[in-house]
Design a protein around this motif. Structure first.
Motif, PDB file in Angstrom:
ATOM      1  N   ARG A  20       0.830  -1.209   0.000  1.00  0.00           N
ATOM      2  CA  ARG A  20       0.000   0.000   0.000  1.00  0.00           C
ATOM      3  C   ARG A  20       0.866   1.261   0.000  1.00  0.00           C
ATOM      4  N   ASP A  21       1.886   1.275   0.840  1.00  0.00           N
ATOM      5  CA  ASP A  21       2.780   2.442   0.906  1.00  0.00           C
ATOM      6  C   ASP A  21       3.439   2.716  -0.443  1.00  0.00           C
ATOM      7  N   LEU A  22       3.978   1.668  -1.059  1.00  0.00           N
ATOM      8  CA  LEU A  22       4.746   1.855  -2.289  1.00  0.00           C
ATOM      9  C   LEU A  22       3.861   2.089  -3.512  1.00  0.00           C
ATOM     10  N   SER A  23       2.598   1.756  -3.412  1.00  0.00           N
ATOM     11  CA  SER A  23       1.673   1.973  -4.533  1.00  0.00           C
ATOM     12  C   SER A  23       1.017   3.348  -4.480  1.00  0.00           C
ATOM     13  N   ASP A  24       1.297   4.103  -3.447  1.00  0.00           N
ATOM     14  CA  ASP A  24       0.697   5.425  -3.245  1.00  0.00           C
ATOM     15  C   ASP A  24       1.418   6.461  -4.112  1.00  0.00           C
ATOM     16  N   THR A  25       0.908   6.666  -5.324  1.00  0.00           N
ATOM     17  CA  THR A  25       1.560   7.613  -6.233  1.00  0.00           C
ATOM     18  C   THR A  25       1.260   9.069  -5.875  1.00  0.00           C
ATOM     19  N   GLU A  26       0.177   9.311  -5.165  1.00  0.00           N
ATOM     20  CA  GLU A  26      -0.135  10.699  -4.796  1.00  0.00           C
ATOM     21  C   GLU A  26       1.003  11.288  -3.965  1.00  0.00           C
ATOM     22  N   ASN A  27       1.417  10.560  -2.950  1.00  0.00           N
ATOM     23  CA  ASN A  27       2.548  11.017  -2.144  1.00  0.00           C
ATOM     24  C   ASN A  27       3.878  10.696  -2.812  1.00  0.00           C
ATOM     25  N   GLY A  28       3.958   9.510  -3.422  1.00  0.00           N
ATOM     26  CA  GLY A  28       5.209   9.085  -4.037  1.00  0.00           C
ATOM     27  C   GLY A  28       5.704  10.052  -5.096  1.00  0.00           C
ATOM     28  N   ASN A  29       4.800  10.541  -5.938  1.00  0.00           N
ATOM     29  CA  ASN A  29       5.204  11.481  -6.989  1.00  0.00           C
ATOM     30  C   ASN A  29       5.681  12.802  -6.399  1.00  0.00           C
ATOM     31  N   LYS A  30       4.998  13.259  -5.375  1.00  0.00           N
ATOM     32  CA  LYS A  30       5.400  14.518  -4.727  1.00  0.00           C
ATOM     33  C   LYS A  30       6.787  14.378  -4.103  1.00  0.00           C
ATOM     34  N   TRP A  31       7.000  13.267  -3.411  1.00  0.00           N
ATOM     35  CA  TRP A  31       8.304  13.050  -2.777  1.00  0.00           C
ATOM     36  C   TRP A  31       9.414  12.914  -3.815  1.00  0.00           C
ATOM     37  N   TYR A  32       9.095  12.265  -4.932  1.00  0.00           N
ATOM     38  CA  TYR A  32      10.127  12.067  -5.948  1.00  0.00           C
ATOM     39  C   TYR A  32      10.460  13.385  -6.652  1.00  0.00           C
ATOM     40  N   GLU A  33       9.471  14.218  -6.873  1.00  0.00           N
ATOM     41  CA  GLU A  33       9.738  15.538  -7.454  1.00  0.00           C
ATOM     42  C   GLU A  33      10.654  16.347  -6.534  1.00  0.00           C
ATOM     43  N   ASP A  34      10.391  16.272  -5.230  1.00  0.00           N
ATOM     44  CA  ASP A  34      11.254  16.965  -4.260  1.00  0.00           C
ATOM     45  C   ASP A  34      12.672  16.402  -4.297  1.00  0.00           C
ATOM     46  N   TYR A  35      12.766  15.087  -4.409  1.00  0.00           N
ATOM     47  CA  TYR A  35      14.073  14.418  -4.488  1.00  0.00           C
ATOM     48  C   TYR A  35      14.859  14.928  -5.697  1.00  0.00           C
ATOM     49  N   CYS A  36      14.206  15.028  -6.845  1.00  0.00           N
ATOM     50  CA  CYS A  36      14.877  15.505  -8.060  1.00  0.00           C
ATOM     51  C   CYS A  36      15.309  16.961  -7.918  1.00  0.00           C
ATOM     52  N   ARG A  37      14.454  17.777  -7.305  1.00  0.00           N
ATOM     53  CA  ARG A  37      14.807  19.186  -7.109  1.00  0.00           C
ATOM     54  C   ARG A  37      16.022  19.330  -6.200  1.00  0.00           C
ATOM     55  N   ARG A  38      16.049  18.552  -5.118  1.00  0.00           N
ATOM     56  CA  ARG A  38      17.175  18.644  -4.178  1.00  0.00           C
ATOM     57  C   ARG A  38      18.490  18.277  -4.843  1.00  0.00           C
ATOM     58  N   ARG A  39      18.422  17.356  -5.794  1.00  0.00           N
ATOM     59  CA  ARG A  39      19.644  16.903  -6.467  1.00  0.00           C
ATOM     60  C   ARG A  39      19.882  17.599  -7.799  1.00  0.00           C
ATOM     61  N   ASN A  40      19.002  18.524  -8.114  1.00  0.00           N
ATOM     62  CA  ASN A  40      19.128  19.304  -9.344  1.00  0.00           C
ATOM     63  C   ASN A  40      19.226  18.398 -10.572  1.00  0.00           C
ATOM     64  N   ILE A  41      18.326  17.405 -10.618  1.00  0.00           N
ATOM     65  CA  ILE A  41      18.272  16.506 -11.769  1.00  0.00           C
ATOM     66  C   ILE A  41      16.891  16.597 -12.405  1.00  0.00           C
ATOM     67  N   ALA A  42      16.833  16.292 -13.691  1.00  0.00           N
ATOM     68  CA  ALA A  42      15.555  16.343 -14.403  1.00  0.00           C
ATOM     69  C   ALA A  42      14.632  15.245 -13.881  1.00  0.00           C
ATOM     70  N   CYS A  43      13.395  15.613 -13.638  1.00  0.00           N
ATOM     71  CA  CYS A  43      12.418  14.637 -13.152  1.00  0.00           C
ATOM     72  C   CYS A  43      11.805  13.904 -14.348  1.00  0.00           C
ATOM     73  N   PRO A  44      11.897  12.586 -14.387  1.00  0.00           N
ATOM     74  CA  PRO A  44      11.323  11.828 -15.503  1.00  0.00           C
ATOM     75  C   PRO A  44       9.800  11.770 -15.386  1.00  0.00           C
ATOM     76  N   PRO A  45       9.126  11.275 -16.414  1.00  0.00           N
ATOM     77  CA  PRO A  45       7.670  11.072 -16.301  1.00  0.00           C
ATOM     78  C   PRO A  45       7.355  10.161 -15.117  1.00  0.00           C
ATOM     79  N   LEU A  46       6.361  10.550 -14.344  1.00  0.00           N
ATOM     80  CA  LEU A  46       6.035   9.814 -13.123  1.00  0.00           C
ATOM     81  C   LEU A  46       4.806   8.933 -13.330  1.00  0.00           C
ATOM     82  N   PRO A  47       4.729   7.829 -12.607  1.00  0.00           N
ATOM     83  CA  PRO A  47       3.609   6.897 -12.797  1.00  0.00           C
ATOM     84  C   PRO A  47       2.282   7.490 -12.331  1.00  0.00           C
TER      85      PRO A  47
END
Length: 220
Positions: free
Chosen positions: A55-82
């Protein structure tokens, strides 16, 4: 000393077309109340963990937000998200456990040499699942699936390498919680400033350093 289970996460992501490090971000960002964190503290047994982990890992609502933040922190391009995910927590965890059953012979030899000198204690401070692995309700077929059919989640041959084995699922706390490090030091009559802490995860090393430990980052 064991192969990092996060290698299996990367393989799962590649196999299912999930962006690199997406699932690990979801695990970390869940924080104290995530299924993974609860399992490592011994607060969830195996079968409920599978459901909660999925359930935790299938939660794209939070997962996408967290991954976008991760990409911003590392200054990398964010790929298309699920748009949606259906992560099989049992399948993923099984792959992680089977991989982590492999030991690094070089590390084992280093531990044996240090202990042979007799000047230092070798203490394992591990986020682990021994309590769940000892659950008598787990069918033998499931133990085999996880690679736990010979000694459970923490075989005695692994524990015997150390002077003390501090297991998160037994002690009810985990890295990077400061109390986990402090309790390990206390029960070994050790001042944190006398300790050298090795780990492969940055947040675990930072927590140790704040307590005055010397730290060494292990490269996978």
């Amino acid at each position: 000393i064991v192969c990092s289970p996060f290698i299996a996460i990367s393989a799962y992501e590649r196999e299912h077309g999930i962006p690199d490090n997406y699932l690990n971000c979801s695990i970390v960002e869940r924080g104290h109340q995530g299924a993974w964190q609860k399992f490592e503290r011994g607060e969830l047994s195996l079968m409920p963990f599978y459901e909660a982990f999925s359930r935790d890992l299938s939660d794209t609502e939070n997962g996408n937000k967290w991954y976008e933040d991760y990409c911003r922190r590392r200054n990398i391009a964010c790929p298309p998200l699920p748009k949606q995910l259906n992560v099989d927590g049992r399948e993923l965890f099984g792959a992680m456990m089977r991989l982590s059953a492999e030991y690094d012979p070089h590390i084992i030899e280093a531990i044996r040499r240090i202990r042979a000198v007799g000047r230092h204690k070798i203490i394992a401070l591990t986020n682990n699942y021994a309590r769940s692995g000892a659950d008598s309700q787990i069918p033998p077929s499931e133990l085999k699936f996880l690679g736990w059919d010979e000694g459970g989640a923490t075989p005695k041959r692994l524990q015997s390498l150390f002077d003390d084995f501090c297991d998160s699922s037994v002690m009810g706390m985990r890295k990077p919680e400061p109390d986990f490090y402090l309790l390990a030091c206390e029960r070994n009559d050790l001042d944190p400033r006398e300790a050298i802490f090795l780990d492969d995860i940055g947040m675990n090393l930072k927590a140790a350093k704040k307590l005055g430990m010397e730290t060494i980052r292990e490269c996978l």
